[in-house]
Structure formats: structure tokens, C-alpha cells
Enzyme design. Structure first.
Site, short mmCIF file in Angstrom:
data_model
loop_
_atom_site.label_atom_id
_atom_site.label_comp_id
_atom_site.label_asym_id
_atom_site.label_seq_id
_atom_site.Cartn_x
_atom_site.Cartn_y
_atom_site.Cartn_z
N GLU A 179 36.12 3.66 56.98
CA GLU A 179 35.23 2.58 56.53
C GLU A 179 33.92 2.54 57.30
O GLU A 179 32.90 2.18 56.75
CB GLU A 179 35.94 1.22 56.52
CG GLU A 179 36.28 0.60 57.83
CD GLU A 179 36.88 -0.82 57.67
OE1 GLU A 179 37.64 -1.20 58.55
OE2 GLU A 179 36.57 -1.52 56.69
N LYS A 202 39.79 2.72 60.04
CA LYS A 202 38.56 2.35 60.76
C LYS A 202 37.53 3.48 60.65
O LYS A 202 36.36 3.22 60.40
CB LYS A 202 38.84 2.09 62.26
CG LYS A 202 39.53 0.81 62.60
CD LYS A 202 38.66 -0.43 62.55
CE LYS A 202 38.83 -1.13 61.23
NZ LYS A 202 39.93 -2.08 61.15
N GLY A 229 33.93 -13.84 41.75
CA GLY A 229 35.20 -13.65 41.06
C GLY A 229 35.04 -12.64 39.94
O GLY A 229 34.02 -11.93 39.87
N LYS A 270 33.69 -8.27 53.54
CA LYS A 270 34.52 -8.86 54.57
C LYS A 270 35.65 -9.69 53.96
O LYS A 270 36.79 -9.62 54.40
CB LYS A 270 33.66 -9.75 55.48
CG LYS A 270 34.39 -10.36 56.64
CD LYS A 270 34.78 -9.31 57.66
CE LYS A 270 35.59 -9.85 58.80
NZ LYS A 270 36.29 -8.75 59.51
C1 AGP Z 1 39.61 -3.77 57.75
O1 AGP Z 1 38.76 -3.24 58.68
C2 AGP Z 1 39.12 -4.24 56.51
N1 AGP Z 1 37.79 -4.29 56.32
C3 AGP Z 1 40.09 -4.66 55.44
O2 AGP Z 1 41.07 -3.69 55.31
C4 AGP Z 1 40.77 -6.05 55.64
O3 AGP Z 1 41.65 -5.99 56.70
C5 AGP Z 1 41.45 -6.45 54.33
O4 AGP Z 1 40.50 -6.56 53.32
C6 AGP Z 1 42.25 -7.73 54.45
O5 AGP Z 1 41.42 -8.80 54.78
P1 AGP Z 1 42.02 -10.16 55.32
O6 AGP Z 1 42.64 -9.87 56.63
O7 AGP Z 1 40.82 -11.06 55.43
O8 AGP Z 1 43.02 -10.64 54.31
#
Ligand code: AGP
Length: 605
Positions: free
Chosen positions: A485, A482, A99, A600
Site C-alpha cells: 500500500e 504495508k 456511499g 482511510k
Molecule cells: C491498513 O494499512 C489499511 N489501510 C486497511 O487495510 C485497514 O486496516 C482496513 O481498511 C480496515 O480499516 P478499519 O480498521 O478502520 O476497519
């Protein structure tokens, strides 16, 4: 994002902490650490880089304590180095934190004025030193309660105490924290997945709550310091799905799992006997919904954007979408006739969870579309529609995106039908088409070798553009995200019709431009936009469907995905773009499952 583990046992815990930290690696991190309690001594070991490094350190110099905490850190305050890695320990206490402490600068000044010396640049160390101060006057539980009252921001904490060798305290505000149980030991973890190899019996702390874990007991307290009972959930056993199998990495496994994702997800929502969509228990009667607002971040936001096109096409409803980090700070007029839909793979994204909280405070009806059904967002919403994709480990979201799209599409069809916006015959036909989606995804994946060739053309590129119109515009955004990243190559997603309003200036000889143009009502328009790019030297990579033939000669590569239903095209068109990003990243030797700087589960704001 940061991950926490804590184990209270009757035997040494360091090996299990390391194994659980490895399970948390998927969240993205840049340093790791562990602290165990050994004969009234806090044995702290930390490293920058991977958990493997930490394991090597422990191999050379083992830790024997039966109580311990571990952490993988995703840097927010201070660079990723050993000093900033967690745990942060003092002479009496050791803390791991997920956090952000927003008032850490002010608290640091106050502590320094009293003579405290900081060893790191983190916000977390203020927690360690505040508890250390409180411990001079109070018992551990009281000290933690007093400390967290001074903190602004979000936290999940795991804390051990030098002079109290049989328990760990956990605390939560904003960031997720789970407690796991087994007969001889108890656990603390950022998510149930990290604890899965040890237990499937889980409780979740709610905001403001604390827990005290010993090897044979767990007590919970609410924010008023009163003892409370918590529900114990049995989490599903998906061990096999979270195995890489013969694939090089989780991402390729997850891409190739998508026909199964589609099949599972569709079979959960389609009644194969009645040939109908079995979505029930709407929190609002669809006929009376005034507006639908869809909210998410990153890829999940792109799902919302595709759904906006679907819902506008299929219903007479007003549709709004927003990025959660924007939504949560807007001055909004909440309406109890509106349905607020939150889309999230993890169900733990801090901005999405905060946006949901705002809706709850304003007494409006909320729905969440999530992959992790035990998550905070799922637990806090009025209505949950799981995507049934199974654990997604690769940081880049692939199968969860396809799952989100499928649920959103099915929901759009159902709402449209219940409102009387969609004719029964068309509704039935659309359901029938859905039954072929899994097979069409499989056929799309068979185009991989063409996409591999395409990927080579990106190796020396200085950047790239992804263009689309209508529901292909969010797919362009997703394709660009995509590629960015995974391969760290600059990529921009744009509505094709918007190019001449500025971005056309970026087009130069040989710049890769991916044009996503299914044979829909936008097709001819997109082709005109594409000609403007070709005229300026852009190297076109054309992605369309096989509805009609005709691919212009000026196009370097053409990929044709199967045609199924014009509304289902975005789902099929997303797949080659996932493969493209994957293969470019592979050729560039990038860390596919854990791209740099990313996490993630984005559990900080
Ligand atoms: C996508 O490839 C991501 N790594 C990222 O944009 C992700 O979709 C975003 O952080 C939202 O995550 P969530 O779906 O777990 O809320």
C-alpha cells in the site's frame, strides 16, 4: 473514502468548509468540490486532485454564501475528474454523497426516459435528479424522503436547495454522518474529527434518519418522517495528537508514537495496584463461551488472525476468524453462546459494520475493538473495548494495529484466566511482561538505521515475499500489505511452510524474501523453509528476536527485536516491517500518508 461537510451559518462558510475538507483528506480522495447558496444561486466549484487546488479556485473567485456543502470524492462510479466530482447540482438542488447507490443504472434509465440529461458518470447524480423531480411536487423535506425510498445501497447525503436559502438537509443509510452544534452555526460532517476545530458537541444520525440544519436550529426525523430527539455527545479534545509535529508525515509520527500507544492502552486495561486486568462487563460469562469469532478487514483482519493464535494457545475455546466482506455473505449458524468480536480502527468500515448488523439481527453478543469510540461500530455493539491510540491519520494503519493487538492480547489473557485455562502464576508473569512492552517497542524503533539500509535493497526489486509460521504468519501478511500500500511494490505474505506448494516458483535470483522467525517452536522449521528459498537465489532479510544467538551467513541482513515473551513477539516483529515499508516508500517518493487509490475509512462495500 468520500467525505462530506455542510455548514449553516450567518456568515460566509466557504473557508471553514475548505478547512474541514482538509481534515477529511486523511480518508483518501481524488477530487473535491464545494457549493454555496448565494442569492438563490447555487455556486458550485470543483476540481480533480487536492483540496489545495479547490482553495486556489476559491481564492481567484470567492464564494460568499452562508449555507454550503463540501466534498472530497474517492471514485467509485466514473473516473476522478471535474465532471464526476461532487457536489452534483441541478437548477434547483445540489448534493454531496458518500456511499454507493446500487440501483443507479435502473434509476438513470427511468430518469432518462423522462428526458433527464446526466452530466457525470456517477451514481450520485441520480439523487440530484430524483430530488429535482420531487421538488416540482413537494417541499424539500418530503422530496428527500420520497427520493431516498427509491435508493438501494448506502448513503450519507448533504443537500442544499436553490429556493430555500436557510437550511441543509442531511440523510443517512449505511454511511456515517455526524451533526455538530455551536451557538451561531450548525454543521454536518462525515465524522466528528472533521468538525473538531468548530465544535465538540456532536450527534450521530442512525440509519434511515434525516436532519434539517439551519444556523440556529437542528431538527431530526426518523424513517417514518416523525420528529425525534438525538443525544448530544461531547467528543474528547485530541487536537495535539492530530498534529504532525516535527515529523515528515503522519505515518512516521504514528510509528514512533507506538511506545506511547502501548503505554496508554496497557494502563487503561491494567490495574497497577491489584496487578490484574480490569476488563469487566463481559456480555457473556467467559466460562460459558462456546466459540469466539473475530471479524475485520485489512490490517484489522491481521489482528484477528494473530489473536486466533493467542486464544488457541491460551484457552480451550474454538476460534474462528473471517474477513468482514466474506462473513457478511456466508450462510452461518449463529449461536447465542458464541462471542462475535469486530476489530476496526475507524469503526466505520462498511463491510465490518454490515457484518456486525447481521450478528445483531441474529441476536448474538457482539464486542467491538475500535479506535474511534464515537463510531458506528462502537455504538452498535454490545460491548466496546477501545484501543486508546488517539487519531490515526496516515492511511496505512500502524499504531492502531499495535493497539488492536494489545487489546486482543489482554482480552485473551483475561478470558483464559477466568475460564481457568491459565495458571495464576503464569497469568501474573504475563501481566508483568506486558508492563515492559512499551520499552521493548522503543528499543525496536531504535533499529531504524538498519532497516533504512534494508529498504535500499528493495528499490529495484520486481516484487518481494514475506514468510512466517504461527503468529508470525499474520505478521508476514501485514508486512506485505504495508509494503504494497505504501510503495506500490508487489509483495506476498505466505506461511513459510506453504512455499513448496506453489509460491516457490516465484523465487528467482535476488528476489527479496523477508523471513520472520522469532525463536519459538517454529524456528527450526522456518529455517528449513528459508534454506529452500536460499537454494533458489532468494535474497533473505531475516527478522528474529534476541532470545538466542545465531544468524546464518547466507542472510543478507538480520534484524533482531528484543525478546520479551513468545506471545508478545508478533507485536514487536510488526514494527520493523512498518519501518521497512515506510522507508521503501520514502525512497520511491510515494505519498506516504495518502497512498494512491486508498482510503482511510472504507465506508463503501
Ligand atoms: C491498513 O494499512 C489499511 N489501510 C486497511 O487495510 C485497514 O486496516 C482496513 O481498511 C480496515 O480499516 P478499519 O480498521 O478502520 O476497519
Amino acid at each position: 473514502m468520500c467525505g462530506i461537510i455542510g455548514i449553516a451559518s450567518s456568515k460566509p462558510v466557504s473557508i471553514n468548509i475548505i478547512n474541514s475538507l482538509k481534515k477529511l483528506e486523511y480518508r483518501g480522495y481524488d477530487s473535491a468540490g464545494i457549493a454555496t447558496l448565494e442569492n438563490n444561486f447555487i455556486n458550485e466549484k470543483k476540481c480533480s486532485g487536492r483540496v489545495d487546488e479547490l482553495e486556489k479556485i476559491l481564492f481567484k473567485s470567492p464564494s460568499d454564501g452562508n449555507i454550503g456543502i463540501g466534498h472530497v470524492r474517492w471514485a467509485t462510479h466514473g473516473v476522478p475528474n471535474i465532471a464526476n466530482a461532487h457536489p452534483h447540482s441541478s437548477e434547483s438542488v445540489s448534493v454531496v454523497h458518500n456511499g454507493i447507490i446500487e440501483n443507479s443504472d435502473d434509476l438513470k434509465k427511468e430518469l432518462e426516459a423522462k428526458g433527464a440529461i446526466f452530466k457525470s458518470d456517477t451514481d450520485t447524480e441520480v439523487i440530484t435528479l430524483l430530488i429535482t423531480e420531487e421538488l416540482k411536487k413537494s417541499q424539500p423535506l418530503k422530496s428527500v424522503f420520497k427520493t431516498i425510498k427509491k435508493l438501494k445501497g448506502s448513503f450519507a447525503l448533504g443537500i442544499i436547495f436553490k429556493d430555500f436559502s436557510d437550511f441543509i438537509i442531511g440523510a443517512r443509510r449505511g454511511s456515517p454522518l455526524a451533526v455538530g452544534y455551536s451557538s451561531k452555526e450548525n454543521y454536518l460532517g462525515s465524522d466528528s474529527y472533521a468538525l473538531k476545530s468548530m465544535t465538540n458537541k456532536i450527534s450521530y444520525l442512525d440509519d434511515g434518519e434525516l436532519c434539517v440544519l439551519s444556523k440556529d436550529n437542528v431538527s431530526f426525523y426518523d424513517s417514518n418522517e416523525k420528529k425525534i430527539n438525538k443525544k448530544i455527545h461531547t467528543v474528547s479534545d485530541e487536537k495535539n495528537i492530530s498534529d504532525k509535529g516535527d515529523f515528515k508525515n503522519f505515518m512516521s509520527k504514528e510509528i514512533f508514537e507506538q511506545p506511547l500507544t502501548a503505554k496508554n492502552c496497557i494502563s487503561e486495561y491494567l490495574d497497577s495496584l491489584k496487578k490484574d486486568i480490569n476488563i469487566i462487563n463481559f456480555p457473556l460469562d467467559p466460562r460459558n463461551i462456546k466459540k469466539i469469532i473475530l471479524i475485520g478487514c485489512g490490517t484489522a483482519f491481521h489482528s484477528c488472525l494473530v489473536a486466533k493464535y493467542w486464544l488457541e494457545e491460551l484457552t480451550s475455546l474454538d476460534i474462528e476468524i473471517d474477513i468482514a466482506s466474506e462473513f457478511r455473505y456466508r450462510k452461518l449458524k449463529f449461536d447465542s453462546d458464541n462471542l462475535y468480536i469486530f476489530v476496526s480502527q475507524s469503526g466505520e468500515t462498511a463491510d465490518t459494520a454490515a457484518a456486525l448488523d447481521i450478528c445483531k439481527k441474529n441476536n448474538v453478543k457482539t464486542c467491538s475493538i475500535v479506535n474511534v469510540i464515537e463510531s458506528t461500530i462502537a455504538r452498535n455493539s454490545d460491548w466496546v473495548l477501545p484501543i486508546h491510540a488517539g487519531p490515526e491519520i496516515g492511511v496505512a494503519s500502524t499504531k492502531a494495529f499495535i493497539g488492536q493487538l494489545i487489546v486482543l492480547y489482554i482480552l485473551s489473557l483475561k478470558i483464559s484466566f477466568l475460564r481457568g485455562d491459565l495458571d495464576k502464576k503464569i497469568y501474573n508473569q504475563k501481566i508483568k511482561n506486558l508492563e515492559n512492552l512499551s520499552n521493548s517497542i522503543k528499543k525496536t524503533l531504535a533499529l531504524e538505521s538498519n532497516i533504512q539500509l534494508m529498504a535500499k535493497e528493495f528499490l529495484n526489486a520486481r516484487g518481494s515475499m514475506f514468510l512466517g509460521r504461527g503468529s508470525s504468519f499474520p505478521i508476514a501478511l501485514e508486512g506485505a500489505l504495508k509494503l504494497k500500500e505504501l510503495s506500490y511494490l508487489h509483495a506476498e505474505g505466505y506461511p513459510a511452510g506453504e512455499m513448496k506448494h506453489g509460491p516457490l516458483a516465484l523465487i528467482e535470483e535476488g528476489l527479496p524474501v523477508i523471513v520472520i522467525a522469532p525463536k519459538d517452536k517454529y524456528f527450526e522449521k522456518t529455517l528449513s523453509n528459508m534454506q529452500e528459498v536460499i537454494a533458489r537465489g532468494g535474497k533473505i532479510f531475516f527478522i528474529t528476536d534476541n532470545k538466542k544467538d545465531s544468524i546464518s551467513e547466507n542472510i543478507r541482513f538480520g534484524i533482531r527485536v528484543p525478546y520479551l515473551d513468545s506471545l508478545l513477539s508478533p507485536i514487536l516483529l510488526a514494527v520493523p516491517l512498518q519501518l521497512l515499508a515506510y522507508h521503501v516508500a520514502l525512497l520511491k517518493n510515494c505519498d506516504i500518508d495518502k497512498p494512491r487509490n486508498l482510503a482511510k475509512s472504507v465506508t463503501v462495500e
